[in-house]
Design an enzyme around this catalytic site. Structure first.
Site, PDB file in Angstrom:
ATOM      1  N   ARG A  91     -76.723  42.526 -23.579  1.00  0.00           N
ATOM      2  CA  ARG A  91     -77.228  41.490 -22.838  1.00  0.00           C
ATOM      3  C   ARG A  91     -77.001  39.942 -23.426  1.00  0.00           C
ATOM      4  O   ARG A  91     -76.750  39.122 -22.787  1.00  0.00           O
ATOM      5  CB  ARG A  91     -78.658  41.326 -22.268  1.00  0.00           C
ATOM      6  CG  ARG A  91     -79.155  42.418 -21.200  1.00  0.00           C
ATOM      7  CD  ARG A  91     -80.577  42.245 -20.638  1.00  0.00           C
ATOM      8  NE  ARG A  91     -81.451  42.439 -21.817  1.00  0.00           N
ATOM      9  CZ  ARG A  91     -82.504  41.980 -21.900  1.00  0.00           C
ATOM     10  NH1 ARG A  91     -83.082  41.426 -20.614  1.00  0.00           N
ATOM     11  NH2 ARG A  91     -83.567  42.297 -22.882  1.00  0.00           N
ATOM     12  N   GLN A  92     -76.437  40.341 -24.740  1.00  0.00           N
ATOM     13  CA  GLN A  92     -76.033  38.896 -25.411  1.00  0.00           C
ATOM     14  C   GLN A  92     -74.203  39.132 -25.399  1.00  0.00           C
ATOM     15  O   GLN A  92     -73.800  39.422 -26.270  1.00  0.00           O
ATOM     16  CB  GLN A  92     -76.544  39.061 -26.845  1.00  0.00           C
ATOM     17  CG  GLN A  92     -78.106  38.622 -26.936  1.00  0.00           C
ATOM     18  CD  GLN A  92     -78.642  38.491 -27.849  1.00  0.00           C
ATOM     19  OE1 GLN A  92     -78.197  37.794 -29.132  1.00  0.00           O
ATOM     20  NE2 GLN A  92     -79.688  39.212 -28.391  1.00  0.00           N
ATOM     21  N   LYS A 186     -83.261  35.310  -7.860  1.00  0.00           N
ATOM     22  CA  LYS A 186     -83.867  34.834  -9.316  1.00  0.00           C
ATOM     23  C   LYS A 186     -83.123  33.871  -9.900  1.00  0.00           C
ATOM     24  O   LYS A 186     -82.058  33.774 -10.027  1.00  0.00           O
ATOM     25  CB  LYS A 186     -83.918  36.286  -9.859  1.00  0.00           C
ATOM     26  CG  LYS A 186     -84.571  36.133 -11.069  1.00  0.00           C
ATOM     27  CD  LYS A 186     -84.890  37.366 -12.025  1.00  0.00           C
ATOM     28  CE  LYS A 186     -83.777  37.713 -12.682  1.00  0.00           C
ATOM     29  NZ  LYS A 186     -83.659  39.032 -13.717  1.00  0.00           N
TER      30      LYS A 186
HETATM   31  C1  R5P Z   1     -81.348  40.508 -15.305  1.00  0.00           C
HETATM   32  O1  R5P Z   1     -80.516  40.070 -14.433  1.00  0.00           O
HETATM   33  C2  R5P Z   1     -81.630  42.179 -15.402  1.00  0.00           C
HETATM   34  O2  R5P Z   1     -81.121  42.709 -14.155  1.00  0.00           O
HETATM   35  C3  R5P Z   1     -83.210  42.066 -15.245  1.00  0.00           C
HETATM   36  O3  R5P Z   1     -83.551  41.731 -13.953  1.00  0.00           O
HETATM   37  C4  R5P Z   1     -83.804  41.526 -16.451  1.00  0.00           C
HETATM   38  O4  R5P Z   1     -83.028  41.574 -17.443  1.00  0.00           O
HETATM   39  C5  R5P Z   1     -85.254  41.877 -16.371  1.00  0.00           C
HETATM   40  O5  R5P Z   1     -85.862  41.074 -17.524  1.00  0.00           O
HETATM   41  P1  R5P Z   1     -87.444  40.647 -17.461  1.00  0.00           P
HETATM   42  O6  R5P Z   1     -88.066  42.154 -17.187  1.00  0.00           O
HETATM   43  O7  R5P Z   1     -87.686  40.257 -18.860  1.00  0.00           O
HETATM   44  O8  R5P Z   1     -87.797  39.776 -16.255  1.00  0.00           O
END
Ligand code: R5P
Length: 287
Positions: A91-92, A186
């Site tokens: 993710r980075q 989100k």
């Molecule tokens: C981000 O867009 C991913 O699809 C996940 O929604 C995210 O990484 C979930 O992270 P967390 O559980 O920390 O909210």
């Protein structure tokens, strides 16, 4: 002959993949030097092709993978295929501020030095695959997320907590066989805080499956679950490919009133309820 070599974070998945492919599981041994440095060895390895299965969920797992790849070349493997069920640092994938590294590129380059081929399962952004040389292959695990769902979902809605997860929700719905698709919006406020803007989906009295690629801190899921309960949903199932569940994420979600938390064995832990071994075996057998 092909042998499966397991990283220590992927032992159950490695055994399942060996069974699917009808291949032996190679012996892996670990030792520590007095200064704490790791030794990861493959004593007696004698296959031509090694498939290393190693989720890089920690710094130690990253290092262990590099050592295993090197040990396999030393042992005479002609081809080393590395399977990253969960790729740490994925993710980075950009420098978010000046002076930052592109961490996924750094780890991909390191892994590529010891792998002839890399497969990764449902990465958050497929762009990270291009950081590998050659480009990593993607194996889509979303279809297996339908496996643990009960057969009796009531008029189900398959909900993506953000637009990026709509494809996963659609695949789970298609594999399940029926249901409506919806998604929320989100906005991430910080590493641990998100703000959800719900859609006007009518979920009262219906079962909802919230599907995402990863549950990390659990903030995204728990915010979505809270909205759903305000709307008098029947049951909520949280499902994801990578149940990372950092810190208190599992208990936070369990306390939010989800019926169950389902994930795959890309990360072996309390939410593992489906295996990606069949989709990995299918991909590897297609060669
Ligand atoms: C981000 O867009 C991913 O699809 C996940 O929604 C995210 O990484 C979930 O992270 P967390 O559980 O920390 O909210």
């Amino acid at each position: 002959m092909t042998a499966i070599v397991s990283g220590s974070a992927s032992q159950a998945l490695s055994a399942a993949l060996a069974s699917e492919l009808d291949c032996p599981l190679a012996a892996v041994e670990y030792d520590r030097f007095p200064d704490g440095e790791l030794l990861a060895a493959v004593p007696g390895f004698d296959a031509d092709r090694a498939v290393v299965v190693a989720s890089t969920t920690s710094h130690a797992a990253h290092l262990e993978l590099l050592l295993l790849q090197d040990a396999l070349h030393e042992a005479g493997a002609e081809e080393v295929v590395t399977v990253l069920p969960y790729m740490g640092y994925a993710r980075q994938d950009r420098a978010f501020e000046s002076g930052q590294p592109i961490s996924s590129r750094a780890v991909a380059r390191a892994i590529s030095t010891g792998a002839d081929r890399v497969l990764t399962v449902s990465p958050h952004e497929e762009g990270v695959c291009e950081f590998f040389e050659p480009t990593a292959e993607v194996v889509d695990a979303a279809p297996v997320l339908a496996d643990p769902l009960p057969d009796d979902l009531a008029d189900p809605v398959f909900l993506a907590p953000d637009e990026g997860a709509v494809g996963i929700a659609e695949t789970v719905r298609d594999t399940y066989g029926s249901g409506e698709i919806d998604h929320f919006e989100k906005h991430r406020l910080s590493g641990e805080r998100v703000e959800i803007t719900p859609s006007d989906a009518d979920v009262a009295g219906r079962d909802v499956v919230v599907a995402d690629d990863i549950i990390a801190t659990g903030s995204t899921m728990s915010e979505a679950v809270e909205v759903l309960h305000d709307r008098e949903v029947a049951r909520v199932f949280a499902t994801c490919v990578h149940p990372l569940l950092a810190g208190n994420a599992y208990t936070k979600l369990a306390a939010s009133g989800v019926e169950a938390i389902y994930g795959t064995d890309t990360i072996e832990g309390p939410a593992t309820a489906a295996s990606v071994a069949p989709v990995l075996a299918e991909h590897l057998s297609a060669d």
